[in-house]
Enzyme design. Structure first.
Site, PDB file in Angstrom:
ATOM      1  N   LYS A  11     -56.928  -0.240 -24.879  1.00 34.88           N
ATOM      2  CA  LYS A  11     -57.168  -0.236 -23.550  1.00 34.88           C
ATOM      3  C   LYS A  11     -55.811   0.833 -22.721  1.00 34.88           C
ATOM      4  O   LYS A  11     -55.190   1.428 -23.040  1.00 34.88           O
ATOM      5  CB  LYS A  11     -57.272  -0.650 -23.354  1.00 34.88           C
ATOM      6  CG  LYS A  11     -58.921  -1.433 -23.789  1.00 34.88           C
ATOM      7  CD  LYS A  11     -59.644  -2.964 -22.879  1.00 34.88           C
ATOM      8  CE  LYS A  11     -61.086  -3.137 -23.546  1.00 34.88           C
ATOM      9  NZ  LYS A  11     -61.700  -4.235 -22.655  1.00 34.88           N
ATOM     10  N   TYR A  51     -70.517   1.341 -23.924  1.00 35.41           N
ATOM     11  CA  TYR A  51     -71.199   0.049 -23.279  1.00 35.41           C
ATOM     12  C   TYR A  51     -72.198  -0.316 -22.504  1.00 35.41           C
ATOM     13  O   TYR A  51     -72.577  -0.572 -22.283  1.00 35.41           O
ATOM     14  CB  TYR A  51     -69.245  -0.274 -22.561  1.00 35.41           C
ATOM     15  CG  TYR A  51     -68.406  -0.592 -22.319  1.00 35.41           C
ATOM     16  CD1 TYR A  51     -68.225  -1.500 -23.627  1.00 35.41           C
ATOM     17  CD2 TYR A  51     -67.301   0.311 -22.647  1.00 35.41           C
ATOM     18  CE1 TYR A  51     -67.075  -2.098 -23.675  1.00 35.41           C
ATOM     19  CE2 TYR A  51     -66.502  -0.100 -23.076  1.00 35.41           C
ATOM     20  CZ  TYR A  51     -65.598  -1.000 -23.642  1.00 35.41           C
ATOM     21  OH  TYR A  51     -64.608  -2.051 -24.056  1.00 35.41           O
ATOM     22  N   PHE A  59     -70.708  -5.641 -13.890  1.00 33.52           N
ATOM     23  CA  PHE A  59     -69.013  -5.211 -13.903  1.00 33.52           C
ATOM     24  C   PHE A  59     -68.653  -3.963 -15.102  1.00 33.52           C
ATOM     25  O   PHE A  59     -68.049  -2.882 -15.093  1.00 33.52           O
ATOM     26  CB  PHE A  59     -68.232  -5.941 -14.897  1.00 33.52           C
ATOM     27  CG  PHE A  59     -68.817  -6.196 -16.179  1.00 33.52           C
ATOM     28  CD1 PHE A  59     -68.561  -5.899 -16.865  1.00 33.52           C
ATOM     29  CD2 PHE A  59     -69.171  -8.013 -16.520  1.00 33.52           C
ATOM     30  CE1 PHE A  59     -68.853  -5.948 -18.305  1.00 33.52           C
ATOM     31  CE2 PHE A  59     -69.705  -7.958 -17.335  1.00 33.52           C
ATOM     32  CZ  PHE A  59     -69.896  -7.331 -18.344  1.00 33.52           C
ATOM     33  N   ARG A 104     -54.038 -10.900 -25.257  1.00 35.96           N
ATOM     34  CA  ARG A 104     -54.462 -10.650 -23.886  1.00 35.96           C
ATOM     35  C   ARG A 104     -53.241 -11.111 -23.090  1.00 35.96           C
ATOM     36  O   ARG A 104     -53.045 -11.362 -22.319  1.00 35.96           O
ATOM     37  CB  ARG A 104     -56.010 -11.022 -23.752  1.00 35.96           C
ATOM     38  CG  ARG A 104     -56.580  -9.547 -23.603  1.00 35.96           C
ATOM     39  CD  ARG A 104     -58.129  -9.782 -24.192  1.00 35.96           C
ATOM     40  NE  ARG A 104     -59.112  -8.665 -24.165  1.00 35.96           N
ATOM     41  CZ  ARG A 104     -60.142  -8.841 -24.611  1.00 35.96           C
ATOM     42  NH1 ARG A 104     -60.532 -10.148 -25.146  1.00 35.96           N
ATOM     43  NH2 ARG A 104     -61.267  -8.211 -24.630  1.00 35.96           N
ATOM     44  N   ASN A 114     -57.564  -5.908 -19.517  1.00 36.44           N
ATOM     45  CA  ASN A 114     -57.286  -6.557 -20.804  1.00 36.44           C
ATOM     46  C   ASN A 114     -56.991  -6.055 -21.960  1.00 36.44           C
ATOM     47  O   ASN A 114     -57.289  -6.970 -22.711  1.00 36.44           O
ATOM     48  CB  ASN A 114     -58.536  -8.107 -20.837  1.00 36.44           C
ATOM     49  CG  ASN A 114     -60.098  -7.163 -21.333  1.00 36.44           C
ATOM     50  OD1 ASN A 114     -60.354  -6.147 -22.105  1.00 36.44           O
ATOM     51  ND2 ASN A 114     -60.857  -7.945 -21.735  1.00 36.44           N
ATOM     52  N   HIS A 117     -59.821  -4.181 -27.089  1.00 39.14           N
ATOM     53  CA  HIS A 117     -61.299  -4.030 -27.725  1.00 39.14           C
ATOM     54  C   HIS A 117     -61.393  -4.938 -28.591  1.00 39.14           C
ATOM     55  O   HIS A 117     -60.981  -4.180 -29.352  1.00 39.14           O
ATOM     56  CB  HIS A 117     -62.072  -2.789 -27.404  1.00 39.14           C
ATOM     57  CG  HIS A 117     -63.408  -2.927 -27.554  1.00 39.14           C
ATOM     58  ND1 HIS A 117     -64.610  -3.398 -27.171  1.00 39.14           N
ATOM     59  CD2 HIS A 117     -63.960  -2.656 -28.551  1.00 39.14           C
ATOM     60  CE1 HIS A 117     -65.282  -3.323 -28.100  1.00 39.14           C
ATOM     61  NE2 HIS A 117     -65.237  -3.031 -28.753  1.00 39.14           N
ATOM     62  N   GLU A 128     -69.484   0.732 -33.693  1.00 37.93           N
ATOM     63  CA  GLU A 128     -68.488   1.293 -33.116  1.00 37.93           C
ATOM     64  C   GLU A 128     -67.509   2.432 -34.151  1.00 37.93           C
ATOM     65  O   GLU A 128     -67.245   3.195 -33.357  1.00 37.93           O
ATOM     66  CB  GLU A 128     -67.821  -0.254 -32.733  1.00 37.93           C
ATOM     67  CG  GLU A 128     -69.086  -0.351 -31.111  1.00 37.93           C
ATOM     68  CD  GLU A 128     -68.109  -2.050 -30.674  1.00 37.93           C
ATOM     69  OE1 GLU A 128     -68.324  -2.310 -29.281  1.00 37.93           O
ATOM     70  OE2 GLU A 128     -66.656  -2.710 -31.379  1.00 37.93           O
TER      71      GLU A 128
END
Ligand code: RTP
Ligand code: MG
Length: 141
Positions: A11, A51, A59, A104, A114, A117, A128
């Site tokens: 990320k 997502y 969130f 993490r 974080n 993924h 995905e």
């Protein structure tokens, strides 16, 4: 155990921390192989679509905003039990709850930023992987 593929994303926070190499090294040391990889900056539309399962969650907007805030490294990891193994290496979603030695715990700042993924099931992994890669961009062993 079957050989599986899973989608991993490093990320924006972990890319900004210059941690790509260390994170990939941990995957490799665990026996997973990087069989596809590309750096991308996701558009809002792409992140919302990726997502979509979280669309109704409180969130969601923060998640989309964060995932489009900078470049990410998307990869396909392959190996025995790859989906579960990757999530074990990643640790709990909230870095405050992540065990020592997990990505993490070691690299993430917050539940939003974080670090990584990972797909959470074979069905999710297939979707995905297809989201980011064509068949001829994946180089299995
Ligand atoms: P990921 O999808 O990124 O691998 O993470 P995950 O399975 O551990 O967590 P998931 O429930 O799928 O949530 C996706 C991402 O949304 C953010 N999140 N924020 N503020 C919150 O309560 C909250 N909950 C989830 C996290 O960045 C999480 O990775
Ligand atoms: Mg998830």
């Amino acid at each position: 155990m079957a050989v599986e593929r899973t989608l991993s994303i490093i990320k924006p926070d972990a890319v900004a921390r210059n941690a790509i190499g260390e994170i990939l090294a941990r995957f490799e040391r665990s026996g997973l192989r990087v069989v596809a990889a590309r750096m991308v900056q996701m558009s809002t539309e792409q992140a919302e679509s990726f997502y979509a399962v979280h669309r109704e969650r409180p969130f969601f907007n923060d998640l989309v905003g964060f995932m489009t805030s900078g470049p990410v490294l998307v990869q396909v990891l392959e190996g025995e039990d790859a989906i579960r193994k990757n999530r074990e290496i990643m640790g709990e979603t909230n870095p405050k709850e992540a065990a020592a030695g997990t990505l993490r715990h070691d690299f993430a700042e917050s539940i939003d930023a974080n670090a990584v993924h990972g797909s959470d099931s074979p069905e999710t992994a297939e979707r995905e992987i297809d989201f980011f890669f064509k068949a001829d961009e994946i180089f299995s062993r």
